[in-house]
Design an enzyme around this catalytic site. Structure first.
Site, PDB file in Angstrom:
ATOM      1  N   CYS A   4       0.852  -1.200   0.000  1.00 29.16           N
ATOM      2  CA  CYS A   4       0.000   0.000   0.000  1.00 29.16           C
ATOM      3  C   CYS A   4       0.883   1.243   0.000  1.00 29.16           C
ATOM      4  O   CYS A   4       1.711   1.444   0.907  1.00 29.16           O
ATOM      5  CB  CYS A   4      -0.922   0.003   1.223  1.00 29.16           C
ATOM      6  N   HIS A  46      -4.095   1.113   8.459  1.00 32.67           N
ATOM      7  CA  HIS A  46      -4.608   0.783   7.129  1.00 32.67           C
ATOM      8  C   HIS A  46      -6.075   0.396   7.210  1.00 32.67           C
ATOM      9  O   HIS A  46      -6.435  -0.612   7.797  1.00 32.67           O
ATOM     10  CB  HIS A  46      -3.817  -0.349   6.477  1.00 32.67           C
ATOM     11  N   GLY A  93     -14.548   6.260  -7.640  1.00 30.86           N
ATOM     12  CA  GLY A  93     -13.323   6.830  -8.216  1.00 30.86           C
ATOM     13  C   GLY A  93     -12.112   6.738  -7.308  1.00 30.86           C
ATOM     14  O   GLY A  93     -11.152   7.497  -7.450  1.00 30.86           O
ATOM     15  N   HIS A  98      -6.585   3.033   0.498  1.00 26.66           N
ATOM     16  CA  HIS A  98      -6.264   3.344   1.900  1.00 26.66           C
ATOM     17  C   HIS A  98      -7.035   4.636   2.174  1.00 26.66           C
ATOM     18  O   HIS A  98      -6.761   5.660   1.526  1.00 26.66           O
ATOM     19  CB  HIS A  98      -4.745   3.532   2.065  1.00 26.66           C
ATOM     20  N   HIS A 100      -8.696   8.018   2.738  1.00 27.06           N
ATOM     21  CA  HIS A 100      -8.099   9.356   2.786  1.00 27.06           C
ATOM     22  C   HIS A 100      -9.152  10.407   2.483  1.00 27.06           C
ATOM     23  O   HIS A 100     -10.099  10.156   1.753  1.00 27.06           O
ATOM     24  CB  HIS A 100      -6.927   9.473   1.808  1.00 27.06           C
ATOM     25  N   HIS A 102      -9.495  14.111   0.778  1.00 28.48           N
ATOM     26  CA  HIS A 102      -8.873  15.174  -0.013  1.00 28.48           C
ATOM     27  C   HIS A 102      -9.315  16.520   0.574  1.00 28.48           C
ATOM     28  O   HIS A 102     -10.514  16.744   0.756  1.00 28.48           O
ATOM     29  CB  HIS A 102      -9.349  15.133  -1.470  1.00 28.48           C
TER      30      HIS A 102
HETATM   31  P1  AMP Z   1      -8.320   8.661  -4.830  1.00 22.73           P
HETATM   32  O1  AMP Z   1      -8.669   8.667  -6.286  1.00 22.73           O
HETATM   33  O2  AMP Z   1      -9.365   9.313  -3.978  1.00 22.73           O
HETATM   34  O3  AMP Z   1      -7.925   7.280  -4.340  1.00 22.73           O
HETATM   35  O4  AMP Z   1      -7.059   9.610  -4.699  1.00 22.73           O
HETATM   36  C1  AMP Z   1      -5.756   9.151  -4.636  1.00 22.73           C
HETATM   37  C2  AMP Z   1      -4.871  10.362  -4.690  1.00 22.73           C
HETATM   38  O5  AMP Z   1      -3.576   9.985  -4.284  1.00 22.73           O
HETATM   39  C3  AMP Z   1      -4.738  10.984  -6.089  1.00 22.73           C
HETATM   40  O6  AMP Z   1      -5.192  12.345  -6.043  1.00 22.73           O
HETATM   41  C4  AMP Z   1      -3.248  10.873  -6.392  1.00 22.73           C
HETATM   42  O7  AMP Z   1      -2.754  11.982  -7.101  1.00 22.73           O
HETATM   43  C5  AMP Z   1      -2.652  10.758  -4.994  1.00 22.73           C
HETATM   44  N1  AMP Z   1      -1.369  10.079  -4.910  1.00 22.73           N
HETATM   45  C6  AMP Z   1      -1.032   8.878  -5.420  1.00 22.73           C
HETATM   46  N2  AMP Z   1       0.231   8.564  -5.110  1.00 22.73           N
HETATM   47  C7  AMP Z   1       0.705   9.584  -4.357  1.00 22.73           C
HETATM   48  C8  AMP Z   1       1.940   9.867  -3.720  1.00 22.73           C
HETATM   49  N3  AMP Z   1       2.982   9.002  -3.786  1.00 22.73           N
HETATM   50  N4  AMP Z   1       2.084  11.015  -3.037  1.00 22.73           N
HETATM   51  C9  AMP Z   1       1.062  11.895  -2.957  1.00 22.73           C
HETATM   52  N5  AMP Z   1      -0.138  11.694  -3.530  1.00 22.73           N
HETATM   53  C10 AMP Z   1      -0.317  10.556  -4.223  1.00 22.73           C
END
Ligand code: AMP
Length: 114
Positions: A4, A46, A93, A98, A100, A102
């Site tokens: 992850c 996680h 989407g 994991h 999170h 935004h």
């Molecule tokens: P989601 O589509 O809600 O799962 O969003 C995942 C987010 O993680 C996306 O906006 C990606 O740009 C971001 N992301 C993926 N890998 C990384 C990383 N290594 N560092 C920072 N953001 C990341």
């Protein structure tokens, strides 16, 4: 969760631009920002998605939103406003499995919901 990517960021095995961290939560800048401020707020534990949170795990959401509040203050987002987004599962989407939040701000966002 060995592969992850957010667990690896939590463990500092891969780099990130950290904005906030506490005992239970970290927040770092999105690698592909959708606005001048785009921060991801992530529980250290996680959990795949918001759907997986059982009633007894509700502390996780309280911890997450406590951290969101700290990020909003640190990034000075309160006055102009901001958007919080939690994607869950394929149709939602979600790309990274994991949980999170935004935190998106510092520009006028459109009103679309997808
Ligand atoms: P989601 O589509 O809600 O799962 O969003 C995942 C987010 O993680 C996306 O906006 C990606 O740009 C971001 N992301 C993926 N890998 C990384 C990383 N290594 N560092 C920072 N953001 C990341």
């Amino acid at each position: 969760m060995g592969d992850c990517i957010f667990c690896k960021i939590v463990k500092k095995e891969i780099p990130s631009t950290m904005v906030y961290e506490d005992e239970n939560v970290i927040a770092f800048r999105d690698i592909a920002p959708q606005a001048p401020c785009h921060v991801l707020v992530v529980p250290r534990q996680h959990v795949c998605d918001v759907h997986e949170i059982a009633t007894e795990d509700s502390d996780i959401m309280a911890d997450l939103f406590g951290a969101v509040k700290a990020v909003v203050a640190k990034e000075c987002l309160a006055e102009r406003g901001y958007r919080l987004v939690i994607n869950s599962g394929d149709d939602g989407g979600q790309a990274v499995p994991h949980l999170h939040v935004h935190v998106i701000g510092k520009r006028k966002l459109s009103g679309t919901m997808g």
